[in-house]
Design an enzyme around this catalytic site. Sequence first.
Site, mmCIF file in Angstrom:
data_model
loop_
_atom_site.group_PDB
_atom_site.id
_atom_site.type_symbol
_atom_site.label_atom_id
_atom_site.label_comp_id
_atom_site.label_asym_id
_atom_site.label_seq_id
_atom_site.Cartn_x
_atom_site.Cartn_y
_atom_site.Cartn_z
ATOM 1 N N LYS A 1 94.014 117.886 36.895
ATOM 2 C CA LYS A 1 93.175 118.887 37.538
ATOM 3 C C LYS A 1 93.936 119.495 38.707
ATOM 4 O O LYS A 1 94.394 118.780 39.595
ATOM 5 C CB LYS A 1 91.876 118.267 38.041
ATOM 6 C CG LYS A 1 90.817 118.072 36.974
ATOM 7 C CD LYS A 1 89.502 117.638 37.609
ATOM 8 C CE LYS A 1 88.404 117.524 36.591
ATOM 9 N NZ LYS A 1 87.124 117.116 37.209
ATOM 10 N N ASN B 1 83.323 111.997 38.659
ATOM 11 C CA ASN B 1 82.754 112.784 39.752
ATOM 12 C C ASN B 1 81.612 112.062 40.463
ATOM 13 O O ASN B 1 80.850 112.691 41.211
ATOM 14 C CB ASN B 1 82.256 114.137 39.210
ATOM 15 C CG ASN B 1 83.390 115.002 38.702
ATOM 16 O OD1 ASN B 1 84.392 115.180 39.387
ATOM 17 N ND2 ASN B 1 83.247 115.526 37.501
ATOM 18 N N HIS C 1 80.559 112.963 44.008
ATOM 19 C CA HIS C 1 81.231 114.211 44.367
ATOM 20 C C HIS C 1 80.264 115.378 44.597
ATOM 21 O O HIS C 1 80.559 116.263 45.405
ATOM 22 C CB HIS C 1 82.257 114.589 43.298
ATOM 23 C CG HIS C 1 83.516 113.787 43.380
ATOM 24 N ND1 HIS C 1 83.534 112.418 43.306
ATOM 25 C CD2 HIS C 1 84.816 114.173 43.545
ATOM 26 C CE1 HIS C 1 84.785 111.991 43.401
ATOM 27 N NE2 HIS C 1 85.574 113.030 43.558
ATOM 28 N N GLU D 1 87.560 106.169 47.220
ATOM 29 C CA GLU D 1 87.762 106.531 45.815
ATOM 30 C C GLU D 1 87.937 105.286 44.952
ATOM 31 O O GLU D 1 87.505 105.242 43.801
ATOM 32 C CB GLU D 1 88.973 107.449 45.674
ATOM 33 C CG GLU D 1 88.720 108.883 46.094
ATOM 34 C CD GLU D 1 87.876 109.663 45.096
ATOM 35 O OE1 GLU D 1 87.785 109.260 43.922
ATOM 36 O OE2 GLU D 1 87.304 110.682 45.508
ATOM 37 N N HIS E 1 88.306 114.219 52.113
ATOM 38 C CA HIS E 1 87.588 114.202 50.836
ATOM 39 C C HIS E 1 87.046 112.808 50.513
ATOM 40 O O HIS E 1 85.871 112.661 50.117
ATOM 41 C CB HIS E 1 88.531 114.678 49.723
ATOM 42 C CG HIS E 1 87.968 114.550 48.351
ATOM 43 N ND1 HIS E 1 86.954 115.352 47.883
ATOM 44 C CD2 HIS E 1 88.273 113.696 47.327
ATOM 45 C CE1 HIS E 1 86.661 115.007 46.632
ATOM 46 N NE2 HIS E 1 87.444 114.018 46.271
ATOM 47 N N ARG F 1 104.000 131.638 33.573
ATOM 48 C CA ARG F 1 103.092 131.116 32.536
ATOM 49 C C ARG F 1 103.212 129.611 32.337
ATOM 50 O O ARG F 1 102.821 129.085 31.295
ATOM 51 C CB ARG F 1 103.273 131.859 31.203
ATOM 52 C CG ARG F 1 102.922 133.341 31.293
ATOM 53 C CD ARG F 1 102.949 134.001 29.911
ATOM 54 N NE ARG F 1 102.462 135.369 29.983
ATOM 55 C CZ ARG F 1 103.213 136.426 30.251
ATOM 56 N NH1 ARG F 1 104.506 136.256 30.464
ATOM 57 N NH2 ARG F 1 102.699 137.634 30.304
ATOM 58 N N ARG G 1 84.858 112.422 31.008
ATOM 59 C CA ARG G 1 85.578 112.497 32.275
ATOM 60 C C ARG G 1 84.664 112.817 33.459
ATOM 61 O O ARG G 1 84.991 112.506 34.606
ATOM 62 C CB ARG G 1 86.681 113.550 32.160
ATOM 63 C CG ARG G 1 87.529 113.678 33.398
ATOM 64 C CD ARG G 1 88.731 114.565 33.179
ATOM 65 N NE ARG G 1 89.515 114.670 34.396
ATOM 66 C CZ ARG G 1 90.754 115.138 34.441
ATOM 67 N NH1 ARG G 1 91.362 115.547 33.352
ATOM 68 N NH2 ARG G 1 91.393 115.195 35.593
ATOM 69 N N HIS H 1 80.960 116.943 47.981
ATOM 70 C CA HIS H 1 81.433 118.315 48.162
ATOM 71 C C HIS H 1 80.496 119.101 49.083
ATOM 72 O O HIS H 1 80.938 119.983 49.830
ATOM 73 C CB HIS H 1 81.558 119.009 46.814
ATOM 74 C CG HIS H 1 82.738 118.555 46.018
ATOM 75 N ND1 HIS H 1 82.916 118.859 44.686
ATOM 76 C CD2 HIS H 1 83.822 117.812 46.366
ATOM 77 C CE1 HIS H 1 84.043 118.332 44.249
ATOM 78 N NE2 HIS H 1 84.616 117.687 45.243
ATOM 79 N N LYS I 1 91.409 105.549 35.440
ATOM 80 C CA LYS I 1 91.382 107.008 35.342
ATOM 81 C C LYS I 1 92.156 107.485 34.119
ATOM 82 O O LYS I 1 91.721 108.415 33.423
ATOM 83 C CB LYS I 1 91.945 107.662 36.602
ATOM 84 C CG LYS I 1 91.841 109.183 36.531
ATOM 85 C CD LYS I 1 91.915 109.887 37.848
ATOM 86 C CE LYS I 1 91.608 111.373 37.698
ATOM 87 N NZ LYS I 1 91.723 112.105 38.970
ATOM 88 N N GLU J 1 87.091 117.416 30.370
ATOM 89 C CA GLU J 1 85.741 117.191 30.890
ATOM 90 C C GLU J 1 84.696 117.953 30.090
ATOM 91 O O GLU J 1 83.850 118.670 30.627
ATOM 92 C CB GLU J 1 85.675 117.600 32.369
ATOM 93 C CG GLU J 1 84.547 116.933 33.140
ATOM 94 C CD GLU J 1 84.647 117.182 34.633
ATOM 95 O OE1 GLU J 1 83.690 117.685 35.219
ATOM 96 O OE2 GLU J 1 85.712 116.850 35.204
#
Length: 554
Positions: A321, A435, A438, A363, A454, A299, A431, A442, A415, A425
Amino acid sequence: MKFPLTRSIFFTGFMASGKSRIGSLTATSLGWKFYDTDRLVEEKTGMAIPEIFAARGEAAFRKLEVEVLREICGGAPMVASLGGGTLLNPEALELVRRHGALVGLQARPEVILERVNRKKDSRPLLAGLDDEAKLAKIRALLAERKPVYDLSDLQFESEENVPHHVITRRIIHRLQVEAMDPLWVELGERRYPIYIEEDLSDHADSIAEKMGCTAPYVLVSDQTVKAAQAPLVDRLRHALKGAPAFYWKGGETEKNLGSIQKLLTWMLRQGCSRKATLVALGGGVVGDMAGFAASIFLRGISFIQAPTTLLSMIDSSVGGKTGVNHPLGKNLIGAFHQPRAVIISLSALSTLPRGEFLAGLGEAAKYAFIHGRSETARSILGTDLLGWLEANAGALLRQEPQALKSLIRVSCAIKAEVVGDDERETAEGGRAILNYGHTFGHAFEYLAGYQMPHGLAVALGMRCAARLAARLGMLTPAEEARHDALLDALELPRVFEGPFDDEKAWEATGRDKKADTGRRVFILPQGLGSVTTVVNPPKAEVLEAFHAVTRGRA
């Protein structure tokens, strides 16, 4: 020394806690002078300390302590061992606070008694007592002086089974960490630092301890990093008390639930408890997977990011993330789980393949397009990030250390600011701006079977996003040209080299994790330096934007 210290170090603690021995070793390691205030008092008076207590009393002795302390504080940085009761005098404490760091050494009462008995008649406060009475007196004095010893900036256990040189190393490394100037991701009580230096592998345990992480540590990496950065891996494992290591094969194709299951099984067989700390050493794939594993193991346990690629240093290691891919899309299964710290060693970039390095620059360009005119960027660079990148593209491509350090710091700062305002987000224009590029990117990764780096996919995605924005009237032709010129200067790809299918690409934009109940969400530039959210732009316009980097291939 790699991280030079500039302030004096004062050791405090009860009698026989190891102040003189460890203090002397610390001074030798630093090349500084070492002073023992008890010995200085004896030299000043020509009397042994028991004689001073007997002839003049404790008050006179404490006054002499302050006198010698004032004398040694007037010179260059040094190491001093303070008497067991020195800090009972407020004047002595003020001198220490003004001139250096106060390090407290602790030992169990039984250990103190054993050490005291090695030197007969050397401790006037215990004179004439048998062992039982000595132990009782030691406990009483420790309780009495605890509030004073608790004033220490740092405290360390002086254990019998740990060599003095090991304790000395821990103390020096921790003081070096305290002297560093990390960036902070501000999340209230869960705030965490980002350290950026040439090589921090030897200091990983000190950073972990500073942030409240506990042993046992486990190192998680992949075979690529293990082969390319073997010395770094060895140093890191040594610093983390011989941490056992788990290695995935590596690559985006490993980013799935099956790989997570393998790690979790290994950790259970290692006997890891909720007190364990996971350290992720690798690029974005390792960081995302290891962070996700940490979020669900028993957990949730603590983890630290130690990124080894430029892309992971400036992007994926910061923000919490974590997750894995699904056959239907990228990063669709995961959790928000913030690291306790991010440890960036620039030396790890020395073995990074060129394509992976360029992916990181992609990036970085993203930050210039979305937030590059912020005060955060100006405070670090003295100018806006877009202009700085244009002026320093050559230095970055040559991997000049100072340019890289500045780039990583400003990217992480931007960031961190965005994440601090919108951790999960959920805020409009929050936030989600990270992206940029992206949704298109993606789709390219999906079409390439996740064999495309990426950052390079995102670079193509940004070209598409700029084209879409221009077609929607959000970007002037001159701004689009400047946008793409920066990507060209950073040697980022202009064309998608894989097979392209309009319908598959359009489908992929609807499966992106930013999609919301059937809505296609795109982050598009509104001028250079800021972006906005556009929902469900016309399909024809989206496909035309894709075609900007897919048509006319050789």
